[in-house]
Design a protein around this motif. Structure first.
Motif, PDB file in Angstrom:
ATOM      1  N   PHE A  81       0.856  -1.195   0.000  1.00 24.53           N
ATOM      2  CA  PHE A  81       0.000   0.000   0.000  1.00 24.53           C
ATOM      3  C   PHE A  81       0.887   1.239   0.000  1.00 24.53           C
ATOM      4  CE2 PHE A  81      -2.494  -3.416   1.778  1.00 24.53           C
ATOM      5  CZ  PHE A  81      -3.749  -3.235   1.228  1.00 24.53           C
ATOM      6  N   VAL A  82       0.651   2.118  -0.986  1.00 20.00           N
ATOM      7  CA  VAL A  82       1.452   3.337  -1.139  1.00 20.00           C
ATOM      8  C   VAL A  82       0.525   4.545  -1.045  1.00 20.00           C
ATOM      9  CG1 VAL A  82       3.120   4.552  -2.569  1.00 20.00           C
ATOM     10  CG2 VAL A  82       2.930   2.056  -2.727  1.00 20.00           C
ATOM     11  N   PRO A  83       0.772   5.478  -0.132  1.00 22.66           N
ATOM     12  CA  PRO A  83      -0.101   6.650   0.002  1.00 22.66           C
ATOM     13  C   PRO A  83      -0.177   7.454  -1.295  1.00 22.66           C
ATOM     14  CG  PRO A  83       1.403   6.484   1.875  1.00 22.66           C
ATOM     15  CD  PRO A  83       1.861   5.474   0.866  1.00 22.66           C
ATOM     16  N   HIS A  84      -1.377   7.955  -1.596  1.00 27.62           N
ATOM     17  CA  HIS A  84      -1.552   8.774  -2.791  1.00 27.62           C
ATOM     18  C   HIS A  84      -0.577   9.950  -2.817  1.00 27.62           C
ATOM     19  CE1 HIS A  84      -5.954   7.428  -3.745  1.00 27.62           C
ATOM     20  NE2 HIS A  84      -5.059   6.531  -4.078  1.00 27.62           N
ATOM     21  N   GLU A  85      -0.381  10.576  -1.680  1.00 30.05           N
ATOM     22  CA  GLU A  85       0.491  11.747  -1.622  1.00 30.05           C
ATOM     23  C   GLU A  85       1.895  11.409  -2.116  1.00 30.05           C
ATOM     24  OE1 GLU A  85       2.011  15.173   1.576  1.00 30.05           O
ATOM     25  OE2 GLU A  85       0.885  13.407   2.260  1.00 30.05           O
ATOM     26  N   ALA A  86       2.393  10.247  -1.726  1.00 29.12           N
ATOM     27  CA  ALA A  86       3.736   9.842  -2.144  1.00 29.12           C
ATOM     28  C   ALA A  86       3.788   9.596  -3.647  1.00 29.12           C
ATOM     29  CB  ALA A  86       4.161   8.586  -1.387  1.00 29.12           C
ATOM     30  N   LEU A  90       5.955  11.715  -6.433  1.00 23.72           N
ATOM     31  CA  LEU A  90       6.845  11.033  -7.360  1.00 23.72           C
ATOM     32  C   LEU A  90       6.552  11.461  -8.799  1.00 23.72           C
ATOM     33  CD1 LEU A  90       8.989   8.874  -7.985  1.00 23.72           C
ATOM     34  CD2 LEU A  90       7.139   7.181  -7.996  1.00 23.72           C
ATOM     35  N   CYS A  91       5.263  11.559  -9.145  1.00 20.29           N
ATOM     36  CA  CYS A  91       4.875  11.951 -10.503  1.00 20.29           C
ATOM     37  C   CYS A  91       5.346  13.365 -10.832  1.00 20.29           C
ATOM     38  CB  CYS A  91       3.359  11.850 -10.669  1.00 20.29           C
ATOM     39  SG  CYS A  91       2.738  10.148 -10.689  1.00 20.29           S
ATOM     40  N   VAL A  92       5.293  14.251  -9.841  1.00 20.93           N
ATOM     41  CA  VAL A  92       5.741  15.627 -10.054  1.00 20.93           C
ATOM     42  C   VAL A  92       7.247  15.670 -10.271  1.00 20.93           C
ATOM     43  CG1 VAL A  92       6.005  17.886  -8.950  1.00 20.93           C
ATOM     44  CG2 VAL A  92       3.819  16.670  -8.814  1.00 20.93           C
ATOM     45  N   ALA A  98       5.398   9.348 -14.222  1.00 23.27           N
ATOM     46  CA  ALA A  98       3.998   9.738 -14.392  1.00 23.27           C
ATOM     47  C   ALA A  98       3.463   9.227 -15.732  1.00 23.27           C
ATOM     48  CB  ALA A  98       3.854  11.253 -14.301  1.00 23.27           C
ATOM     49  N   ALA A  99       4.276   9.336 -16.788  1.00 16.22           N
ATOM     50  CA  ALA A  99       3.859   8.858 -18.108  1.00 16.22           C
ATOM     51  C   ALA A  99       3.669   7.345 -18.106  1.00 16.22           C
ATOM     52  CB  ALA A  99       4.895   9.263 -19.158  1.00 16.22           C
ATOM     53  N   ALA A 100       4.554   6.625 -17.403  1.00 15.80           N
ATOM     54  CA  ALA A 100       4.443   5.163 -17.331  1.00 15.80           C
ATOM     55  C   ALA A 100       3.169   4.751 -16.598  1.00 15.80           C
ATOM     56  CB  ALA A 100       5.666   4.585 -16.632  1.00 15.80           C
ATOM     57  N   LEU A 101       2.833   5.456 -15.533  1.00 16.77           N
ATOM     58  CA  LEU A 101       1.611   5.142 -14.787  1.00 16.77           C
ATOM     59  C   LEU A 101       0.371   5.460 -15.621  1.00 16.77           C
ATOM     60  CD1 LEU A 101       2.571   6.407 -11.208  1.00 16.77           C
ATOM     61  CD2 LEU A 101       2.628   4.073 -12.100  1.00 16.77           C
ATOM     62  N   TRP A 102       0.424   6.546 -16.362  1.00 14.48           N
ATOM     63  CA  TRP A 102      -0.691   6.900 -17.242  1.00 14.48           C
ATOM     64  C   TRP A 102      -0.861   5.823 -18.311  1.00 14.48           C
ATOM     65  CZ3 TRP A 102      -5.097   8.554 -18.223  1.00 14.48           C
ATOM     66  CH2 TRP A 102      -5.520   9.061 -19.450  1.00 14.48           C
ATOM     67  N   ARG A 103       0.255   5.330 -18.854  1.00 11.70           N
ATOM     68  CA  ARG A 103       0.186   4.267 -19.849  1.00 11.70           C
ATOM     69  C   ARG A 103      -0.424   2.997 -19.247  1.00 11.70           C
ATOM     70  NH1 ARG A 103       3.342   0.099 -22.120  1.00 11.70           N
ATOM     71  NH2 ARG A 103       3.206   0.036 -24.398  1.00 11.70           N
ATOM     72  N   GLU A 104      -0.113   2.742 -18.000  1.00 14.10           N
ATOM     73  CA  GLU A 104      -0.675   1.572 -17.311  1.00 14.10           C
ATOM     74  C   GLU A 104      -2.202   1.643 -17.265  1.00 14.10           C
ATOM     75  OE1 GLU A 104      -0.552  -1.951 -14.719  1.00 14.10           O
ATOM     76  OE2 GLU A 104       0.844  -1.058 -16.153  1.00 14.10           O
ATOM     77  N   THR A 105      -2.741   2.822 -16.959  1.00 15.83           N
ATOM     78  CA  THR A 105      -4.199   2.961 -16.900  1.00 15.83           C
ATOM     79  C   THR A 105      -4.820   2.832 -18.288  1.00 15.83           C
ATOM     80  OG1 THR A 105      -4.106   5.383 -17.058  1.00 15.83           O
ATOM     81  CG2 THR A 105      -4.067   4.437 -14.853  1.00 15.83           C
ATOM     82  N   LEU A 106      -4.130   3.284 -19.324  1.00 11.96           N
ATOM     83  CA  LEU A 106      -4.645   3.158 -20.686  1.00 11.96           C
ATOM     84  C   LEU A 106      -4.714   1.687 -21.106  1.00 11.96           C
ATOM     85  CD1 LEU A 106      -2.792   6.099 -22.466  1.00 11.96           C
ATOM     86  CD2 LEU A 106      -5.192   6.025 -21.769  1.00 11.96           C
TER      87      LEU A 106
END
Length: 226
Positions: A81-86, A90-92, A98-106
Motif C-alpha cells: 500500500f502506497v499513500p496517494h500523496e507519495a 513522485l509523478c511531479v 507519471a507517463a508510465a503510470l498513465w500508460r498503465e491505466t490506458l
C-alpha cells in the motif's frame, strides 16, 4: 524504491478495497492473484478484471478516490500500500514515471474493452480460450508462465463470474478444451498444450496488451502462422 510501502498479507476471498469506500492509497500486487468485481442488486457477481504480480489494480484511485467496485484476493496475496500523496509527489518529480503510470491505466482500459467484446460477441468456449491466452501472456511477461504453464488459482465459480457463464457451462467448456488437446488443468496448474489452436479458438490478438517486450512479438508470430 524510496516510496513508503506498507506490506500486508491478504487471505483469499478477502476484500482489499470495497465498493463505496474512499481510499487514500494505491495497491501494488507484490505476489498473488486478485480480481475486481461488482454485484447486481440481486447479489449476482460479475468479475471485471484479474490482476497478476506487478499490477497496480487501483491506480485510477489517484484521480477518483471513491471506489465504484470491489477488489479482492483469489489466493493468499501480498499487497503493498502506497499513500496517494507519495505517488503524486513522485509523478511531479519524475515525469517519465507519471507517463508510465498513465500508460498503465490506458492498457487497463484496453483490457476492459477486449473483455466487453468477448462477453458480447464470443461464444462461451471462445471467450474462455481468450482469457486463458491473455493470462498466459501477462504472466509470462513477468516470468510466471514458462513454456506456457502457469498457476491459475481460480475456482470454476470465479471463472463463471468472469466469463458470464454458469458453473456447469464452465465445467463443460474446460472439458471440451482438454478433449480437444488445447489445455490441461491440474488443480491450480494450467498447461497450454496447443497455443496456436487456443489462439484461433479465442480469436486472440495480443496487440491490445501493448507490450514493449519480445514476448509480444513471439506470440504475434504464432498467431499469424496459425
Amino acid at each position: 524504491m524510496a516510496l513508503p510501502v506498507t506490506v500486508r498479507e491478504i487471505d483469499s476471498g478477502i476484500d482489499i478495497v470495497s465498493e463505496g469506500q474512499r481510499v487514500n492509497q494505491c495497491c501494488v500486487l507484490i505476489d498473488g492473484f486478485t480480481y475486481r468485481y461488482r454485484h447486481t442488486l440481486d447479489g449476482k457477481r460479475q468479475i471485471i478484471a484479474f490482476h497478476v504480480s506487478g499490477d497496480i489494480p487501483d491506480l485510477h484511485s489517484l484521480h477518483v478516490n471513491y471506489m465504484d467496485h470491489s477488489f479482492a484476493a483469489t489466493t493468499p496475496s501480498r499487497i503493498g500500500f502506497v499513500p496517494h500523496e507519495a505517488v503524486w509527489n513522485l509523478c511531479v518529480r519524475r515525469p517519465n514515471v507519471a507517463a508510465a503510470l498513465w500508460r498503465e491505466t490506458l492498457i487497463d482500459g484496453a483490457i476492459f474493452r477486449e473483455w466487453i467484446v468477448g462477453l458480447g460477441r464470443l461464444s462461451g468456449l471462445s471467450r474462455t480460450a481468450h482469457l486463458l491466452c491473455e493470462l498466459a501472456i501477462r504472466m509470462r511477461a513477468v516470468g510466471l508462465a514458462p513454456d506456457r504453464i502457469y498457476r491459475l488459482p481460480l475456482t470454476q465459480h470465479e471463472l463463471a463470474d468472469a466469463l458470464g457463464l454458469t458453473v456447469v457451462t464452465v465445467n463443460r467448456v474446460l472439458r471440451d478444451l482438454r478433449l480437444a488437446g488445447l489445455v490441461e488443468r491440474d488443480r491450480s496448474r494450467m498447461i497450454i498444450r496447443d497455443w496456436a489452436g487456443l489462439v484461433r479458438l479465442g480469436e486472440f490478438d495480443p496487440q491490445y496488451l501493448h507490450f514493449r517486450l519480445p514476448i509480444a512479438m513471439d506470440e504475434e508470430r504464432a498467431r499469424v502462422q496459425a
